[in-house]
Motif scaffolding. Structure first.
Motif, PDB file in Angstrom:
ATOM      1  N   UNK A  20     -38.146 -98.306 -75.839  1.00 51.38           N
ATOM      2  CA  UNK A  20     -37.463 -99.501 -76.295  1.00 51.38           C
ATOM      3  C   UNK A  20     -38.317-100.699 -75.915  1.00 51.38           C
ATOM      4  N   UNK A  21     -38.511-101.606 -76.866  1.00 60.17           N
ATOM      5  CA  UNK A  21     -39.410-102.726 -76.626  1.00 60.17           C
ATOM      6  C   UNK A  21     -39.084-103.879 -77.562  1.00 60.17           C
ATOM      7  N   UNK A  22     -39.646-105.033 -77.255  1.00 65.31           N
ATOM      8  CA  UNK A  22     -39.454-106.187 -78.131  1.00 65.31           C
ATOM      9  C   UNK A  22     -40.777-106.898 -78.408  1.00 65.31           C
ATOM     10  N   UNK A  23     -41.877-106.181 -78.265  1.00 64.20           N
ATOM     11  CA  UNK A  23     -43.203-106.758 -78.461  1.00 64.20           C
ATOM     12  C   UNK A  23     -43.686-106.552 -79.889  1.00 64.20           C
ATOM     13  N   UNK A  24     -43.585-105.338 -80.389  1.00 64.05           N
ATOM     14  CA  UNK A  24     -43.979-105.018 -81.760  1.00 64.05           C
ATOM     15  C   UNK A  24     -42.708-105.026 -82.605  1.00 64.05           C
ATOM     16  N   UNK A  25     -42.636-105.915 -83.564  1.00 68.51           N
ATOM     17  CA  UNK A  25     -41.432-106.082 -84.377  1.00 68.51           C
ATOM     18  C   UNK A  25     -41.487-105.202 -85.624  1.00 68.51           C
ATOM     19  N   UNK A  26     -40.343-104.627 -85.961  1.00 68.54           N
ATOM     20  CA  UNK A  26     -40.215-103.756 -87.118  1.00 68.54           C
ATOM     21  C   UNK A  26     -40.554-104.488 -88.414  1.00 68.54           C
ATOM     22  N   UNK A  27     -40.063-105.708 -88.572  1.00 63.50           N
ATOM     23  CA  UNK A  27     -40.218-106.448 -89.822  1.00 63.50           C
ATOM     24  C   UNK A  27     -41.520-107.240 -89.915  1.00 63.50           C
ATOM     25  N   UNK A  28     -42.362-107.184 -88.914  1.00 66.02           N
ATOM     26  CA  UNK A  28     -43.626-107.933 -88.922  1.00 66.02           C
ATOM     27  C   UNK A  28     -44.667-107.130 -89.698  1.00 66.02           C
ATOM     28  N   UNK A  29     -44.926-107.528 -90.929  1.00 63.91           N
ATOM     29  CA  UNK A  29     -45.866-106.792 -91.790  1.00 63.91           C
ATOM     30  C   UNK A  29     -47.308-106.916 -91.316  1.00 63.91           C
ATOM     31  N   UNK A  30     -47.636-107.956 -90.563  1.00 68.92           N
ATOM     32  CA  UNK A  30     -49.000-108.155 -90.092  1.00 68.92           C
ATOM     33  C   UNK A  30     -49.258-107.617 -88.695  1.00 68.92           C
ATOM     34  N   UNK A  31     -48.299-106.865 -88.140  1.00 70.26           N
ATOM     35  CA  UNK A  31     -48.448-106.374 -86.772  1.00 70.26           C
ATOM     36  C   UNK A  31     -49.538-105.313 -86.669  1.00 70.26           C
ATOM     37  N   UNK A  32     -50.008-105.106 -85.470  1.00 70.83           N
ATOM     38  CA  UNK A  32     -50.993-104.056 -85.203  1.00 70.83           C
ATOM     39  C   UNK A  32     -50.348-102.704 -85.459  1.00 70.83           C
ATOM     40  N   UNK A  33     -51.025-101.875 -86.243  1.00 71.22           N
ATOM     41  CA  UNK A  33     -50.486-100.554 -86.565  1.00 71.22           C
ATOM     42  C   UNK A  33     -51.318 -99.435 -85.951  1.00 71.22           C
ATOM     43  N   UNK A  34     -52.576 -99.717 -85.623  1.00 72.66           N
ATOM     44  CA  UNK A  34     -53.457 -98.707 -85.033  1.00 72.66           C
ATOM     45  C   UNK A  34     -54.143 -99.311 -83.814  1.00 72.66           C
ATOM     46  N   UNK A  35     -54.198 -98.537 -82.732  1.00 70.87           N
ATOM     47  CA  UNK A  35     -54.841 -98.990 -81.501  1.00 70.87           C
ATOM     48  C   UNK A  35     -55.829 -97.918 -81.054  1.00 70.87           C
ATOM     49  N   UNK A  36     -57.037 -98.364 -80.694  1.00 69.62           N
ATOM     50  CA  UNK A  36     -58.034 -97.449 -80.152  1.00 69.62           C
ATOM     51  C   UNK A  36     -57.938 -97.498 -78.636  1.00 69.62           C
ATOM     52  N   UNK A  37     -57.623 -96.357 -78.029  1.00 74.37           N
ATOM     53  CA  UNK A  37     -57.428 -96.253 -76.591  1.00 74.37           C
ATOM     54  C   UNK A  37     -58.141 -94.984 -76.111  1.00 74.37           C
ATOM     55  N   UNK A  38     -58.995 -95.119 -75.107  1.00 73.12           N
ATOM     56  CA  UNK A  38     -59.761 -93.976 -74.572  1.00 73.12           C
ATOM     57  C   UNK A  38     -60.511 -93.228 -75.679  1.00 73.12           C
ATOM     58  N   UNK A  39     -61.158 -93.982 -76.543  1.00 70.23           N
ATOM     59  CA  UNK A  39     -61.977 -93.431 -77.639  1.00 70.23           C
ATOM     60  C   UNK A  39     -61.172 -92.640 -78.665  1.00 70.23           C
ATOM     61  N   UNK A  40     -59.859 -92.792 -78.685  1.00 65.18           N
ATOM     62  CA  UNK A  40     -58.995 -92.135 -79.669  1.00 65.18           C
ATOM     63  C   UNK A  40     -58.166 -93.199 -80.373  1.00 65.18           C
ATOM     64  N   UNK A  41     -57.847 -92.975 -81.647  1.00 70.78           N
ATOM     65  CA  UNK A  41     -57.007 -93.888 -82.405  1.00 70.78           C
ATOM     66  C   UNK A  41     -55.566 -93.398 -82.369  1.00 70.78           C
ATOM     67  N   UNK A  42     -54.622 -94.338 -82.246  1.00 70.38           N
ATOM     68  CA  UNK A  42     -53.201 -94.031 -82.208  1.00 70.38           C
ATOM     69  C   UNK A  42     -52.463 -94.901 -83.216  1.00 70.38           C
ATOM     70  N   UNK A  43     -51.540 -94.281 -83.919  1.00 67.78           N
ATOM     71  CA  UNK A  43     -50.685 -94.997 -84.857  1.00 67.78           C
ATOM     72  C   UNK A  43     -49.441 -95.464 -84.107  1.00 67.78           C
ATOM     73  N   UNK A  44     -49.088 -96.733 -84.249  1.00 66.01           N
ATOM     74  CA  UNK A  44     -47.909 -97.304 -83.606  1.00 66.01           C
ATOM     75  C   UNK A  44     -46.765 -97.305 -84.604  1.00 66.01           C
ATOM     76  N   UNK A  45     -45.775 -96.492 -84.333  1.00 67.43           N
ATOM     77  CA  UNK A  45     -44.606 -96.388 -85.212  1.00 67.43           C
ATOM     78  C   UNK A  45     -43.481 -97.208 -84.590  1.00 67.43           C
ATOM     79  N   UNK A  46     -43.024 -98.215 -85.287  1.00 68.04           N
ATOM     80  CA  UNK A  46     -41.917 -99.045 -84.820  1.00 68.04           C
ATOM     81  C   UNK A  46     -40.687 -98.690 -85.653  1.00 68.04           C
ATOM     82  N   UNK A  47     -39.629 -98.325 -84.962  1.00 66.39           N
ATOM     83  CA  UNK A  47     -38.373 -97.997 -85.631  1.00 66.39           C
ATOM     84  C   UNK A  47     -37.295 -98.957 -85.136  1.00 66.39           C
TER      85      UNK A  47
END
Length: 138
Positions: A109-136
């Motif tokens: 549960x969080x309030x940093x990445x908003x569901x309705x923000x179309x310009x939000x970060x969707x992919x993050x590179x962490x420890x040389x791996x890419x991760x998809x951020x799914x906001x529900x």
């Protein structure tokens, strides 16, 4: 004849079940089942800090949840560059939320990445791996 066979089979099964439930195990241990080790006492200390994430309570209607999943580099590179970030480029609260979801492998549960923000970060590179951020949103 068949009803007798069914009745006998039911009696056999129920008697086996009852035999399995009975035994010497009761509330008090017997000499053969008593433990020879001393009981372990564990204590925990909880420190409370203000946080933008939570995984201990049930989400309420309107809550934003973040989950992450590992994806291939080719998948991450297909999206617009504005939707991709390197972990070190995230702000402190975004890093904290990301790490919380990463460490618990859950919907944080969080309030940093908003569901309705179309310009939000969707992919993050962490420890040389890419991760998809799914906001529900609940």
């Amino acid at each position: 004849m068949r009803p007798r066979i069914v009745l006998i089979a039911a009696l056999v099964v129920s008697s086996i079940a009852l035999v399995g439930c009975s035994g010497t195990q009761s509330g008090a241990p017997t000499a053969s089942t008593a433990s020879t080790t001393s009981p372990t006492v564990t204590s925990t200390t909880t420190t409370t800090t203000e946080d933008t994430t939570s995984t201990s309570k049930e989400p309420q209607q309107g809550d934003n949840l973040l989950s992450i999943s590992k994806v291939g580099e080719s998948t991450a590179k297909r999206v617009n560059e504005s939707n991709r970030e390197i972990f070190s480029e995230l702000n402190e609260s975004q890093q904290r939320v990301f790490l919380n979801s990463y460490n618990c492998s859950c919907n944080a549960e969080q309030d940093v990445f908003e569901f309705h923000d179309k310009g939000r970060t969707k992919y993050v590179k962490y420890n040389e791996e890419w991760y998809y951020l799914r906001v529900a949103i609940v």
